[in-house]
Each structure stands twice: as C-alpha cells, then as structure tokens.
Design an enzyme around this catalytic site. Sequence first.
Site, PDB file in Angstrom:
ATOM      1  N   GLU A 216      43.765 -45.537 -17.864  1.00  0.00           N
ATOM      2  CA  GLU A 216      43.073 -44.567 -17.011  1.00  0.00           C
ATOM      3  C   GLU A 216      42.892 -43.201 -17.671  1.00  0.00           C
ATOM      4  O   GLU A 216      43.553 -42.221 -17.300  1.00  0.00           O
ATOM      5  CB  GLU A 216      43.778 -44.430 -15.663  1.00  0.00           C
ATOM      6  CG  GLU A 216      43.661 -45.667 -14.811  1.00  0.00           C
ATOM      7  CD  GLU A 216      43.987 -45.397 -13.340  1.00  0.00           C
ATOM      8  OE1 GLU A 216      44.349 -44.266 -13.003  1.00  0.00           O
ATOM      9  OE2 GLU A 216      43.852 -46.332 -12.545  1.00  0.00           O
TER      10      GLU A 216
ATOM     11  N   GLU B 223      43.065 -53.460 -11.651  1.00  0.00           N
ATOM     12  CA  GLU B 223      44.227 -53.000 -10.879  1.00  0.00           C
ATOM     13  C   GLU B 223      43.828 -52.856  -9.431  1.00  0.00           C
ATOM     14  O   GLU B 223      42.817 -52.201  -9.114  1.00  0.00           O
ATOM     15  CB  GLU B 223      44.678 -51.603 -11.338  1.00  0.00           C
ATOM     16  CG  GLU B 223      45.571 -51.588 -12.523  1.00  0.00           C
ATOM     17  CD  GLU B 223      46.164 -50.194 -12.744  1.00  0.00           C
ATOM     18  OE1 GLU B 223      46.317 -49.422 -11.770  1.00  0.00           O
ATOM     19  OE2 GLU B 223      46.452 -49.875 -13.901  1.00  0.00           O
TER      20      GLU B 223
HETATM   21  C1  GLA Z   1      47.097 -46.233 -11.392  1.00  0.00           C
HETATM   22  C2  GLA Z   1      47.791 -46.595 -12.699  1.00  0.00           C
HETATM   23  C3  GLA Z   1      48.908 -47.583 -12.546  1.00  0.00           C
HETATM   24  C4  GLA Z   1      49.716 -47.302 -11.288  1.00  0.00           C
HETATM   25  C5  GLA Z   1      48.780 -47.327 -10.105  1.00  0.00           C
HETATM   26  C6  GLA Z   1      49.494 -47.159  -8.788  1.00  0.00           C
HETATM   27  O1  GLA Z   1      45.990 -46.984 -11.142  1.00  0.00           O
HETATM   28  O2  GLA Z   1      46.897 -47.061 -13.676  1.00  0.00           O
HETATM   29  O3  GLA Z   1      49.722 -47.492 -13.688  1.00  0.00           O
HETATM   30  O4  GLA Z   1      50.322 -46.061 -11.378  1.00  0.00           O
HETATM   31  O5  GLA Z   1      47.867 -46.286 -10.234  1.00  0.00           O
HETATM   32  O6  GLA Z   1      48.654 -47.248  -7.692  1.00  0.00           O
END
Ligand code: GLA
Length: 664
Positions: A144, A296
């Site tokens: 991210e 995710e």
């Molecule tokens: C983000 C991160 C993950 C985790 C999620 C939790 O998307 O990429 O590592 O922290 O949030 O919701």
Amino acid sequence: MKPYIGAAYYPELWDKKEIVKDIKRMKDIGINLVRIAEFAWAYIEPEEGRFDLDWLHEIITILEKNNIDVMLCTPTAAPPSWLTSKYPEVLAKDSDGRAYVHGSRRHYCHNTPKYIEFSDKITEKLAKEFSNYSGVVAWHLDNEFGCHIRECYCDNCRRKFQEWLKQVYGTIDNLNAKWGTGVWSQRYDDFSQVPLPQKTPSTHNPSLLFRYKNFMSTTFSQFAHRQADIIRKYTKTPVTTNGMPAYHEIDYEEMYGKLDFIAMDLYTLPGNFHEIAFEYDWMRPFKKNKPFWLIETSATSAGGLVPWSILTHKPGALRCKMWTTFAMGGEAVAFWLWRSQWSGQEMEHGSVTYSWGEYTLAEEQIRRVVAESQKARDFLNETKPPEPEVAIHYSYQSIWIFNYGHTAKEFTYLAEMYKYYSGFLFSNINRDLVYPGADISKYKTVFSPFQPIFSKKMLGKMEKFLENGGTWIIGPLSGFRTEDVTAYKTAAYGPLEDMLNIHVRHRLPPDEQGKPISIDWKGIGKSNANFWLDAYEPKSGNKVIASYSNGPVKGMPAIIETKAGKGKAIVFGTLPDKLTFMKWLNLTQKANKTPFLKAFSDGIVIIPRLDKNNLLKGAFLLNLTENAGKVVFSKECRDLFTGRILPAELDIAPYEVFLVQRTT
Ligand code: GLA
Ligand code: GLA
C-alpha cells in the site's frame, strides 16, 4: 477463471508446528493462494547485508507441495531497526519537518537515495532466489504505497521536487507564468526557492499543491516501477501491488500502467457495497485481458488500525462481496488475514482463523463460495458479461484538486462520485469507469463529471468522439481549470467553449442569503442546484435543458445541449439532486438487456452472461443492499449454485446472490 480464494499469511511469526496446522486448515477450507513477506524485512535481512532466506524457501516449498500458490512480496513497507537507526535519513518527515520514529510501518521516504539503495538490494536478492518456483504465481511490491502517510517533507523530497519541476517547466519563468505566482509576490527566481507545501500563514498556491501531489504520486510510481524492473530481470511472473483507490491518492493510471495486473484492497462497510462495484468498474477495463485481484479484504471485521474492530459482516454479506468480485471481472478474493495476530498493532482485526487456530465466523460462507465456484466454473468460463456502452471519467487530478486545492463548499469528490455512480449501478446501466488517458472511442456515451482539467490531449480525443457521433455529458464542475490549475483568461471553460459553441456567462456559489437555489428541468421536474452554479448564455443551436428558477442567475440556462460533429454534448452547470438525475438517466440511457426478467426490485444488480455468439445465457443477480428484494422471471431459469429450478417470482434476501441460467 480460477478463481483464487486467498489470504495474507505471516509465517515468520509462527513456529513450524503451527505452520503445518495452518496449511492443513488452508487446504481444508479451500484457500489456494497466500500472500507472504510484505513486512518480513527483519527476518529476510536480519543485519545489514546478511540474508536469511532458508525459512522463506521452506515455506514456499511446503505451499507448493500443497498446491497453494504464492504471491511473494518485497518487504520494503517495514524497514528494520538496524536500517533506520544506522541511516536515520531514510525516515520520512511530517509537514513540520519532524522525522517519524521507528515502531510502526511505512516510516520510510521513497525518495531518499539510501532507502532506494537498500530497496534495490533486497528486491534483487529475492528476485534472484525465488524466481524459479512454479508456485510463485505473482510478485507484489511493498504494501500500500501511500497508506498512513502520502507525503514526505524531507530535504531529499524538496530537492527532488525542485528537480522534477525543472523537468516539467524547463525554466523558472515558465513556472511563474503557468502558476501565476505574481499573486502575493510569490515569484521565484530559481527552482531552489520553490518550497514544499509546509506551514504558511494562509493557504498555499493551488498550482503548487497540485504539483506536489502529482510529484508524490509520480515518485511512488517510480519507486514501484524500479522494484518491478529489478524483478523482471529474473522472471516473467506478473508483478503488481495493492492499491487502495480513495485513500492513497496515487495516480493508478500511471502506477498500474507499468505493472502487469491490478490488485486492490477494499474494506467497505456492508451498507456501502456500491463502493466495491465502483472499484471493480475501473479495474476491469483498465487491463482488459488480465483479471484483477481483490488482494485484501476482511473476512469478518476490520480493525482499521485502531484497537477495536468494526465492519462486522451482516449475514450473507461476505459471500455477496466474494461473488460480486467474481461477477464483475475479478479472479481472486484474498483475505487480510489468514490467522489473527497474537501480538502487535492489529490483534483485534478479523481473519479466517483466530490466533489460537480455530475458524472464525467466516468459515461457513467461505466454504460455500468455494463449493459454488466449482459448480459455476464451466458456465463462467463459457460466458462473459456484455461490453458497456457508457464510460464515466474518474481521475486522480480531481482528487488532488478537490481535496487540496480550491473547491466548492462541502463538496467531496469521491462522495459525489459514489452517489451518482450508484445511480448507474442500481439502474443496471452497464458502465466502465475510465481514466483520462483511456481510449473512449468504442463507447456510445461518455460522462465527465467533476473533471476540472480537460487536457489538450483529452479535448482532442473528445472532439473525435463527438465527430463520430458520440454523446458527451460534461460537468458539473468540469473544464474550468487549466492543466496547471489556474483559471482560463479567455473564457470560463477555455478552449472547450469554442469547441462546443457554448458560453458560460456567470460562475458562482449556490446561495441566496441561506436559501437554496433550484432548477427547472424540462420534462423531469424541479431539483436543488447543488455545490456550484455555472450559468450559460445560449448561443445559436444551444438547446436549454434546464434553467435556474431563483437566485442571482434566475432564468439563465443551467443545463444545455449542443450539437457537435455527428454527436452531441450535454453540459451541466450544477449538480442536481440524485433522484432527479436518476430520473433523467433512466430516460436517456439504456439498461442491460435481460429479456428473461420481467421485473426486479431496487437494489438488485443484474450482470448478464453472454455466450461467445453474444446470446444471453443467464445472469448474476446480486442484492448489494440490506433490503429484501424480488425478481420476476419471464423464462424458466435454474440456479447454478444449487441446481434447482427457480420459482417465477423469486425472493432475494439482503446480500443474496444467484447465478441463474436459462433452461430454454
Ligand atoms: C491495510 C494493510 C494491511 C492491514 C489492513 C487492515 O490494508 O495493507 O496490512 O493493516 O489494512 O485492515
Ligand atoms: C482579506 C485580504 C485580501 C483578500 C480578502 C479576501 O481582506 O486583505 O487580500 O484576501 O481578505 O476576502
């Protein structure tokens, strides 16, 4: 279509006995993809220059043996403490110039040469070591970009920003001219004087703010592409990263343009599932031949990095989210995370299994989708959704301008986009969301709402589109800024006015001593005029669609239509209420053709499935809302998940999903 059902996994945090149990459970529930290593730098390179890769070889080998594919990440989202303490210049700085301290993640500056050097090294090491595993089916960069902090204000960023501006503008005089820095005597004599947008007594110049966002976004992409290039020296396995569209403010047209496929993270509340559809509608057309991955999402609840959990799924919502992904062009749904953390910042975050190993409440729905996807696989492989005739423009330039620059009071770009987008979605008007760089020639209609900047290139493209008979729906809040976010000196909409033979006579906020302003929309009704008023002076050939009914520009056109080439443009000077807009939308745009459906209630999204001769064979029926709905069939249909013939009147519970196939 595979499909993949996956999860993020942190084998570095569990001992071998537990890993063996985890893999057994993954196989048992149907997980066929895991994403690993994005935060494992301290385990991969425990000391500067000393790499420990045995554990990673071991886990990838076990997963491969168990037919669980691997997405392998570069671990640069979490630099280890030896790195940040020995080379503190790698730490990102906040807008007050203070360095972030070690102890969390994403605390690095992607523009700092020292960090880039370490990132190169570890990326190269991993690519060299792991490129030969057939089980590694995708590479993933960092984690991210733009999460938590989207900007850095360190000296490296300042220098690099100034160099980048020099590349963009050539000379400082050109920058001064383009930004109009005469205002408040900002004029710069040299690029080295241009500041980062740190603390000033009042606001910064909007051109500077825009270019700084542009610079941060571009350099995140450069950092990502640099890692991708290193990996590609060793393997042809596709490379991507996880984006989060609304949150990271990165130009994904640039970022994913040079990556092999798109992967996104989505943590949408069940009540807002139209926002998930919104993301899929831009991901699908962007890489036409490569399905996107939802890499995710929460299986139960999400901690959101606060020490409590939100977002618990309503009954059926998890299955609905998973099927919406596959129905709208996705190939993978992967959960964050497989097993709850037993320590650290995110212990409360939902998962597929608890930290003590047992399944969470997600179990039943995951098993169900795994079983259903096997039953549906052949039908889904033999059929496809129809090609949309409508494109809606969406852009990061708009995010940067509306979030940081000058804007209309209380206007939030994404909130309004979601609101109006859901009008298309729930009217079942098949659509693609496209970036400004996209080829729009194949669409019949293009909507360009909230796009302050129409570049020269874009105008050229749209002119051709109109010449060939397309319909272009423009605005509101579009076309009024130059590519440097200044106002036009020739006309409110600059060259667009000549191109379309229209004229904006007044621009003003929609307020008459606290009283709302409204419009009269012929054949549609009355509506509030929201956020902004552009009032047109009709030119010959302009057709007035709606006029302001009160306020300082009473009687002047608020929406006009004009012929252009073989096509036409409809220009919105203000934002009507959603319901009024939808009424017009439904009168002017065609919904999906599903002749085997006689009727269906609001909130049901229908995604037809056509065979290779474009014959309609069936459809997904998705209830993306918390309200019960109904569908009435005119032809007999079978539910592919259960094999049963469906009643002519079918109740659809909240978040229920059917994949129906015509029997005749
Ligand atoms: C983000 C991160 C993950 C985790 C999620 C939790 O998307 O990429 O590592 O922290 O949030 O919701
Ligand atoms: C103040 C300043 C002006 C201008 C106006 C705008 O009065 O002195 O330069 O910024 O506000 O309202």
